[in-house]
Design a protein around this motif. Structure first.
Motif, PDB file in Angstrom:
ATOM      1  N   ARG A   1      11.510   5.145   5.238  1.00  4.80           N
ATOM      2  CA  ARG A   1       9.890   5.393   2.872  1.00  4.80           C
ATOM      3  C   ARG A   1       9.586   4.316   3.956  1.00  4.80           C
ATOM      4  NH1 ARG A   1      13.604   3.612  -1.741  1.00  4.80           N
ATOM      5  NH2 ARG A   1      14.627   2.674   0.146  1.00  4.80           N
ATOM      6  N   PRO A   2       7.793   5.006   4.662  1.00  2.00           N
ATOM      7  CA  PRO A   2       6.541   4.114   5.390  1.00  2.00           C
ATOM      8  C   PRO A   2       6.140   3.742   4.611  1.00  2.00           C
ATOM      9  CG  PRO A   2       6.651   6.349   5.868  1.00  2.00           C
ATOM     10  CD  PRO A   2       8.110   6.499   4.486  1.00  2.00           C
TER      11      PRO A   2
ATOM     12  N   VAL B   1      13.454   1.642   3.669  1.00  2.00           N
ATOM     13  CA  VAL B   1      11.853   1.260   3.840  1.00  2.00           C
ATOM     14  C   VAL B   1      11.185   0.641   4.882  1.00  2.00           C
ATOM     15  CG1 VAL B   1       9.920  -0.027   2.549  1.00  2.00           C
ATOM     16  CG2 VAL B   1      12.052   0.843   1.801  1.00  2.00           C
ATOM     17  N   ILE B   2      10.604   0.888   5.550  1.00  2.00           N
ATOM     18  CA  ILE B   2       9.695   0.336   7.122  1.00  2.00           C
ATOM     19  C   ILE B   2       8.678  -0.069   6.813  1.00  2.00           C
ATOM     20  CG2 ILE B   2       9.589   1.009   9.508  1.00  2.00           C
ATOM     21  CD1 ILE B   2      12.218   1.619   8.514  1.00  2.00           C
ATOM     22  N   GLY B   3       8.634  -1.234   7.027  1.00  2.00           N
ATOM     23  CA  GLY B   3       7.667  -1.831   7.293  1.00  2.00           C
ATOM     24  C   GLY B   3       6.235  -1.628   8.241  1.00  2.00           C
ATOM     25  N   ILE B   4       5.529  -1.004   8.032  1.00  2.00           N
ATOM     26  CA  ILE B   4       4.189  -0.473   9.493  1.00  2.00           C
ATOM     27  C   ILE B   4       3.690  -1.303   9.783  1.00  2.00           C
ATOM     28  CG2 ILE B   4       3.568   1.597  10.838  1.00  2.00           C
ATOM     29  CD1 ILE B   4       4.800   3.165   8.923  1.00  2.00           C
TER      30      ILE B   4
ATOM     31  N   VAL C   1      -0.210   8.291   1.493  1.00  2.00           N
ATOM     32  CA  VAL C   1      -0.274   6.689   2.494  1.00  2.00           C
ATOM     33  C   VAL C   1       0.037   5.854   1.907  1.00  2.00           C
ATOM     34  CG1 VAL C   1      -0.471   5.085   4.284  1.00  2.00           C
ATOM     35  CG2 VAL C   1      -0.527   8.167   4.270  1.00  2.00           C
ATOM     36  N   ASP C   2       1.157   4.995   1.522  1.00  2.00           N
ATOM     37  CA  ASP C   2       1.334   3.771   0.691  1.00  2.00           C
ATOM     38  C   ASP C   2       0.621   2.456   1.886  1.00  2.00           C
ATOM     39  OD1 ASP C   2       2.443   4.334  -1.758  1.00  2.00           O
ATOM     40  OD2 ASP C   2       4.080   5.175  -0.536  1.00  2.00           O
ATOM     41  N   CYS C   3      -0.128   1.448   1.122  1.00  2.00           N
ATOM     42  CA  CYS C   3      -0.312   0.846   1.919  1.00  2.00           C
ATOM     43  C   CYS C   3      -0.678  -1.367   1.159  1.00  2.00           C
ATOM     44  CB  CYS C   3      -1.810   1.036   2.671  1.00  2.00           C
ATOM     45  SG  CYS C   3      -3.241  -0.746   3.694  1.00  2.00           S
ATOM     46  N   LEU C   4      -0.156  -1.983   1.418  1.00  2.00           N
ATOM     47  CA  LEU C   4      -0.167  -3.038   1.065  1.00  2.00           C
ATOM     48  C   LEU C   4      -1.640  -3.775   1.700  1.00  2.00           C
ATOM     49  CD1 LEU C   4       2.947  -5.186   0.625  1.00  2.00           C
ATOM     50  CD2 LEU C   4       0.751  -6.240   0.359  1.00  2.00           C
ATOM     51  N   ASP C   5      -2.198  -4.275   1.128  1.00  2.00           N
ATOM     52  CA  ASP C   5      -4.213  -4.296   1.366  1.00  2.00           C
ATOM     53  C   ASP C   5      -4.060  -5.530   1.453  1.00  2.00           C
ATOM     54  OD1 ASP C   5      -6.180  -4.652   2.366  1.00  2.00           O
ATOM     55  OD2 ASP C   5      -6.878  -3.059   0.752  1.00  2.00           O
ATOM     56  N   ILE C   6      -3.596  -6.214   2.762  1.00  2.00           N
ATOM     57  CA  ILE C   6      -4.017  -7.495   3.363  1.00  2.00           C
ATOM     58  C   ILE C   6      -5.611  -8.213   2.844  1.00  2.00           C
ATOM     59  CG2 ILE C   6      -3.009 -10.082   4.615  1.00  2.00           C
ATOM     60  CD1 ILE C   6      -1.120  -8.381   3.473  1.00  2.00           C
ATOM     61  N   ASP C   7      -6.215  -7.104   3.103  1.00  2.00           N
ATOM     62  CA  ASP C   7      -6.908  -7.205   3.134  1.00  2.00           C
ATOM     63  C   ASP C   7      -8.789  -8.746   3.554  1.00  2.00           C
ATOM     64  OD1 ASP C   7     -10.146  -6.549   1.629  1.00  2.00           O
ATOM     65  OD2 ASP C   7     -10.114  -7.529   0.375  1.00  2.00           O
ATOM     66  N   LEU C   8      -8.545  -8.670   5.113  1.00  2.00           N
ATOM     67  CA  LEU C   8      -8.917  -9.680   5.607  1.00  2.00           C
ATOM     68  C   LEU C   8      -9.878  -9.155   7.134  1.00  2.00           C
ATOM     69  CD1 LEU C   8      -5.920 -11.620   6.494  1.00  2.00           C
ATOM     70  CD2 LEU C   8      -7.050 -12.328   4.847  1.00  2.00           C
ATOM     71  N   LEU C   9     -10.011  -8.334   6.719  1.00  2.00           N
ATOM     72  CA  LEU C   9     -10.911  -7.744   7.339  1.00  2.00           C
ATOM     73  C   LEU C   9     -12.570  -7.020   6.575  1.00  2.00           C
ATOM     74  CD1 LEU C   9      -8.595  -5.525   9.533  1.00  2.00           C
ATOM     75  CD2 LEU C   9      -9.307  -7.447  10.521  1.00  2.00           C
TER      76      LEU C   9
ATOM     77  N   GLU D   1       5.918  -0.420  -5.920  1.00  2.00           N
ATOM     78  CA  GLU D   1       4.755   0.388  -6.328  1.00  2.00           C
ATOM     79  C   GLU D   1       4.438   1.169  -5.735  1.00  2.00           C
ATOM     80  OE1 GLU D   1       1.285  -2.179  -7.241  1.00  2.00           O
ATOM     81  OE2 GLU D   1       1.963  -2.912  -8.132  1.00  2.00           O
ATOM     82  N   CYS D   2       5.386   1.823  -4.263  1.00  2.00           N
ATOM     83  CA  CYS D   2       5.077   2.480  -3.192  1.00  2.00           C
ATOM     84  C   CYS D   2       5.797   3.797  -4.284  1.00  2.00           C
ATOM     85  CB  CYS D   2       6.337   2.714  -1.980  1.00  2.00           C
ATOM     86  SG  CYS D   2       5.651   1.143  -1.046  1.00  2.00           S
ATOM     87  N   GLY D   3       5.411   5.472  -3.724  1.00  2.00           N
ATOM     88  CA  GLY D   3       5.420   6.335  -3.989  1.00  2.00           C
ATOM     89  C   GLY D   3       6.519   7.381  -3.231  1.00  2.00           C
ATOM     90  N   PHE D   4       6.244   6.881  -1.796  1.00  2.00           N
ATOM     91  CA  PHE D   4       6.918   7.213  -0.014  1.00  2.00           C
ATOM     92  C   PHE D   4       7.185   9.034  -0.504  1.00  2.00           C
ATOM     93  CE2 PHE D   4       9.186   3.081  -1.301  1.00  2.00           C
ATOM     94  CZ  PHE D   4       8.499   2.281  -0.295  1.00  2.00           C
ATOM     95  N   VAL D   5       5.663   8.803  -0.714  1.00  2.00           N
ATOM     96  CA  VAL D   5       5.693  10.659  -0.955  1.00  2.00           C
ATOM     97  C   VAL D   5       4.804  11.070   0.518  1.00  2.00           C
ATOM     98  CG1 VAL D   5       4.645  12.454  -1.859  1.00  2.00           C
ATOM     99  CG2 VAL D   5       5.550  11.078  -3.422  1.00  2.00           C
TER     100      VAL D   5
END
Length: 332
Positions: free
Chosen positions: A35-36, A5-8, A74-82, A66-70
């Motif tokens: 798995r991005p 699993v690679i965190g981008i 695109v799976d996004c862990l949303d930090i939601d600061l913007l 919770e990621c599907g890696f399909v």
């Protein structure tokens, strides 16, 4: 063996980071090798997808579980600061602050074993400082967050891996700062990194400082014997396949040919020039030696504010960084 699993991390969202991430994740190749998981802002990913005409679905997750890696989602862990209306192509404190927190979250996930490597899109140092985070860049942030003091820069291209004893110093200062201890530590960092990545017994070769590696005292003042050789011998005594110092002008040719797995360069240009001659688009900057075995790879370009949001950014460096992250991620 499961793919890592690679965190981008998105980097500065006002730059080309969101665009190159979406473009890279349009490629099925990425999902074949890893798995991005994007750690960033879902709004900016959706905006980037719209700008480039991509039909990928952005899937918001709270945890990697919770990621599907399909491919196509695109799976996004949303930090939601913007903010929704973040100005693209401009320096902003909001984007700089968010970029820091993207990396902070990635390190947290890596420490907990949720991701096996971090791949960073570019940040902007001015924005980072305006956001209240006084670091020169990603490397120093990662060193701080992992409480690391001994680390090094590794450059990787498809045919060459290079690690550096010194980097951003003047040449005279760099040579003066090379010690047997530093030589040994960098060889050890390289060996441990490649071993965790699955290399059985990596072959490591050290460049000389002077032309022809001093040629038995003909050039220089014995720097090879005094500053390099004791560190090489210490590593070899511990069972590491390390040799040198060798003349740099022929060593890089031999490395590209496949005779060695990795070259230790003594100073910035000695290592950077061969890698970049092989192709800027394929070069990847890697931070090795971070505590906890965290591997970080990075694109080899900046935020490119001048073309942000215009569908002009080239994703090849991001693809190369993801390949290197997948290759060097620790194998269980």
């Amino acid at each position: 063996m499961e793919k890592p699993v690679i965190g981008i991390t998105m980097g500065d969202a006002a730059g080309v980071g969101p665009e190159i991430i979406v473009k890279a994740l349009n490629s099925r190749e990425v999902y074949d090798m890893c798995r991005p998981l994007v750690i960033g802002d879902m709004k900016m990913l959706k905006k980037a997808a719209g700008q480039i005409g991509s039909e990928v679905v952005i899937n918001k997750v709270r945890h990697p579980d919770e990621c599907g890696f399909v491919h196509g989602k695109v799976d996004c862990l949303d930090i939601d600061l913007l903010p929704e209306n973040l100005p693209v192509g401009k320096v902003s404190a909001e984007a700089g602050n968010a970029a820091f927190h993207f990396v902070k979250k990635a390190v947290e996930l890596a420490k907990n074993g949720c991701i096996q490597a971090i791949c960073t899109a570019p940040l902007n140092k001015e924005a980072l400082h305006k956001g209240g985070h006084r670091y020169p860049g990603h490397t120093e942030i990662l060193a701080y967050l992992t409480n690391t003091t001994d680390y090094s820069m590794m450059l990787v291209s498809p045919k060459l891996k290079v690690i550096h004893l010194t980097t951003h110093q003047g040449l005279i200062e760099a040579i003066q700062s090379i010690t047997p201890e530093r030589t040994y530590k960098v060889i050890r960092l390289a060996h441990d990194t490649l071993t965790r990545a699955g290399f059985k017994r990596p072959k490591i070769a050290v460049c000389g400082i002077n032309p022809h590696a001093g040629e038995n005292g003909l050039f220089g003042s014995g720097e090879e014997e005094r500053q390099l050789l004791p560190g090489i011998e210490q590593a070899a005594a511990e069972g590491i396949d390390a040799g040198g110092p060798y003349p740099a002008d022929t060593l890089f040719y031999k490395a590209v040919r496949g005779d060695v797995d990795l070259v230790v360069a003594c100073y910035h240009d000695q290592g950077h020039i061969p890698v970049k001659v092989l192709g800027l688009e394929e070069g990847v900057n890697i931070t090795v030696g971070l505590n906890g075995g965290v591997i970080r790879t990075s694109v080899d370009h900046g935020t490119a504010f001048d073309i942000a949001g215009q569908n002009k950014a080239d994703e090849r460096s991001m693809l190369a960084a993801l390949r290197s992250a997948a290759e060097l991620a620790p194998k269980s």
